[in-house]
Design a protein around this motif. Structure first.
Motif, PDB file in Angstrom:
ATOM      1  N   ILE A 143       0.861  -1.185   0.000  1.00  0.00           N
ATOM      2  CA  ILE A 143       0.000   0.000   0.000  1.00  0.00           C
ATOM      3  C   ILE A 143       0.898   1.236   0.000  1.00  0.00           C
ATOM      4  N   VAL A 144       0.712   2.079  -1.012  1.00  0.00           N
ATOM      5  CA  VAL A 144       1.594   3.227  -1.221  1.00  0.00           C
ATOM      6  C   VAL A 144       0.767   4.508  -1.305  1.00  0.00           C
ATOM      7  N   ALA A 145       1.062   5.462  -0.439  1.00  0.00           N
ATOM      8  CA  ALA A 145       0.420   6.774  -0.494  1.00  0.00           C
ATOM      9  C   ALA A 145       1.214   7.679  -1.428  1.00  0.00           C
ATOM     10  N   VAL A 146       0.512   8.272  -2.396  1.00  0.00           N
ATOM     11  CA  VAL A 146       1.139   9.233  -3.307  1.00  0.00           C
ATOM     12  C   VAL A 146       0.799  10.620  -2.767  1.00  0.00           C
ATOM     13  N   ILE A 147       1.819  11.321  -2.290  1.00  0.00           N
ATOM     14  CA  ILE A 147       1.552  12.528  -1.495  1.00  0.00           C
ATOM     15  C   ILE A 147       2.419  13.706  -1.921  1.00  0.00           C
ATOM     16  N   SER A 170      -3.160  18.435   0.902  1.00  0.00           N
ATOM     17  CA  SER A 170      -3.111  19.116   2.201  1.00  0.00           C
ATOM     18  C   SER A 170      -2.850  18.067   3.263  1.00  0.00           C
ATOM     19  N   LEU A 171      -2.409  18.534   4.421  1.00  0.00           N
ATOM     20  CA  LEU A 171      -2.278  17.621   5.565  1.00  0.00           C
ATOM     21  C   LEU A 171      -3.620  17.606   6.275  1.00  0.00           C
ATOM     22  N   ASP A 215      -9.090   6.905  -4.683  1.00  0.00           N
ATOM     23  CA  ASP A 215      -9.213   8.346  -4.923  1.00  0.00           C
ATOM     24  C   ASP A 215      -9.659   9.027  -3.634  1.00  0.00           C
ATOM     25  N   LEU A 216      -8.689   9.430  -2.840  1.00  0.00           N
ATOM     26  CA  LEU A 216      -8.977   9.996  -1.515  1.00  0.00           C
ATOM     27  C   LEU A 216      -9.125  11.518  -1.539  1.00  0.00           C
ATOM     28  N   ASP A 217      -8.997  12.122  -2.701  1.00  0.00           N
ATOM     29  CA  ASP A 217      -9.084  13.575  -2.835  1.00  0.00           C
ATOM     30  C   ASP A 217     -10.541  13.977  -3.087  1.00  0.00           C
ATOM     31  N   PRO A 218     -11.114  14.867  -2.258  1.00  0.00           N
ATOM     32  CA  PRO A 218     -12.496  15.305  -2.486  1.00  0.00           C
ATOM     33  C   PRO A 218     -12.741  15.905  -3.871  1.00  0.00           C
ATOM     34  N   GLN A 219     -11.684  16.392  -4.533  1.00  0.00           N
ATOM     35  CA  GLN A 219     -11.855  16.905  -5.894  1.00  0.00           C
ATOM     36  C   GLN A 219     -12.099  15.767  -6.892  1.00  0.00           C
ATOM     37  N   SER A 220     -11.778  14.540  -6.483  1.00  0.00           N
ATOM     38  CA  SER A 220     -11.988  13.306  -7.261  1.00  0.00           C
ATOM     39  C   SER A 220     -11.489  13.400  -8.705  1.00  0.00           C
ATOM     40  N   ASN A 221     -10.329  14.017  -8.884  1.00  0.00           N
ATOM     41  CA  ASN A 221      -9.761  14.129 -10.229  1.00  0.00           C
ATOM     42  C   ASN A 221      -9.371  12.771 -10.803  1.00  0.00           C
ATOM     43  N   VAL A 276      -7.219  15.121   7.658  1.00  0.00           N
ATOM     44  CA  VAL A 276      -7.535  13.849   8.313  1.00  0.00           C
ATOM     45  C   VAL A 276      -7.520  12.720   7.279  1.00  0.00           C
ATOM     46  N   LEU A 277      -7.929  13.019   6.043  1.00  0.00           N
ATOM     47  CA  LEU A 277      -7.904  12.010   4.987  1.00  0.00           C
ATOM     48  C   LEU A 277      -6.465  11.616   4.639  1.00  0.00           C
ATOM     49  N   THR A 278      -5.594  12.600   4.531  1.00  0.00           N
ATOM     50  CA  THR A 278      -4.180  12.310   4.259  1.00  0.00           C
ATOM     51  C   THR A 278      -3.582  11.502   5.404  1.00  0.00           C
ATOM     52  N   LEU A 279      -3.945  11.852   6.616  1.00  0.00           N
ATOM     53  CA  LEU A 279      -3.488  11.109   7.793  1.00  0.00           C
ATOM     54  C   LEU A 279      -3.949   9.654   7.722  1.00  0.00           C
ATOM     55  N   ASN A 280      -5.172   9.432   7.260  1.00  0.00           N
ATOM     56  CA  ASN A 280      -5.673   8.071   7.063  1.00  0.00           C
ATOM     57  C   ASN A 280      -4.823   7.319   6.048  1.00  0.00           C
ATOM     58  N   ALA A 281      -4.467   7.997   4.948  1.00  0.00           N
ATOM     59  CA  ALA A 281      -3.657   7.350   3.908  1.00  0.00           C
ATOM     60  C   ALA A 281      -2.287   6.955   4.448  1.00  0.00           C
TER      61      ALA A 281
END
Length: 248
Positions: A5-9, A125-126, A39-45, A128-133
């Motif tokens: 599992i890899v977070a792209v940040i 951004s830093l 797709d964890l970004d609310p912009q859902s690109n 809560v969603l990024t923290l989850n990732a």
């Protein structure tokens, strides 16, 4: 192989996170790996770029518990996608007051089996969603443009990763830095890259992602660049990155 599992940040927007998540995932898929994109970004690109922008169920429902994570996953061009939506903004607000709020995604990902790689496209951004990732991941991949402000941003990312590692995920490590939107003609690009190689101890992938118009066009057709034009420099660069990525 055990699922990686890899977070792209990157905490700055427009830095190639989504492009890298999609096209690295596509290249890994074409090497024979089973890949899930989150797709964890609310912009859902990411979801939009793969033409899964109006799914019946999204990550928001999975976070809120009205759907299981495995039931929201859709298949597209040999990839599996957990779609995002603007409702993730509401999810983020609701998570703030929850106990163990950083553990939700980790728990959800534990429900799915059989994937070789899970790539998480994080918000810019830093949050809560990024923290989850970062809590759910074993590794972090950092796409970077070769600009002066990149160096300041990289320092912030490193600090964030160090804090998450200390507080929530001691096994988290940096997979490496991938150079994106690289303009070989610009002296500044070469200078920033040389500085990074001299001063950053983390791995910098040899495979660089060059500026390429096909990379910008592919999302309009709902495809990765490898499916849109596999002879383009963008497709070649991400294919090379995937081969290198697997060896690290």
């Amino acid at each position: 192989m055990k699922t990686k599992i890899v977070a792209v940040i990157n905490q700055k927007g427009g830095t190639g996170k989504t492009t890298t998540t999609i096209n690295l995932g596509s290249a890994l898929s074409k090497l024979g790996y089973k890949v899930l994109l989150v797709d964890l970004d609310p912009q859902s690109n990411l979801s939009y770029s793969l033409a899964v922008s109006s799914p019946d169920q999204t990550l928001a429902e999975a976070f809120l518990g009205s759907q299981s994570f495995k039931d929201i996953i859709v298949e597209k061009d040999g990839l599996w996608v957990a779609p995002g939506s603007n409702e993730l903004v509401d999810v983020e607000i609701s998570l703030v007051s929850q106990p163990d709020r950083e553990q939700f995604l980790k728990t959800m990902l534990s429900q799915v089996k059989g994937f070789d790689y899970v790539l998480i496209d994080c918000p810019p951004s830093l949050s809560v969603l990024t923290l989850n990732a970062l809590t759910a991941s074993q590794e972090v991949l950092i796409p970077l443009q070769m600009e002066v402000l990149t160096l300041q941003g990289l320092d912030q990312i490193m600090q964030t990763i160090a804090k998450v590692k200390k507080a929530f995920n001691p096994k988290l490590k940096i997979k490496g830095i991938v150079v994106v939107m690289f303009d070989v003609r610009r002296k500044l690009s070469q200078e920033v890259l040389a500085y990074l190689r001299e001063n950053v101890k983390e791995k910098i992938f040899d495979s660089q992602i060059r500026l390429n118009v096909k990379l910008a066009e592919a999302p309009s057709f709902g495809k990765s660049v490898l499916d849109y034009d596999n002879a383009s420099n963008g497709a070649k660069d991400y294919t090379a990155l995937a081969a290198e990525f697997c060896q690290v």
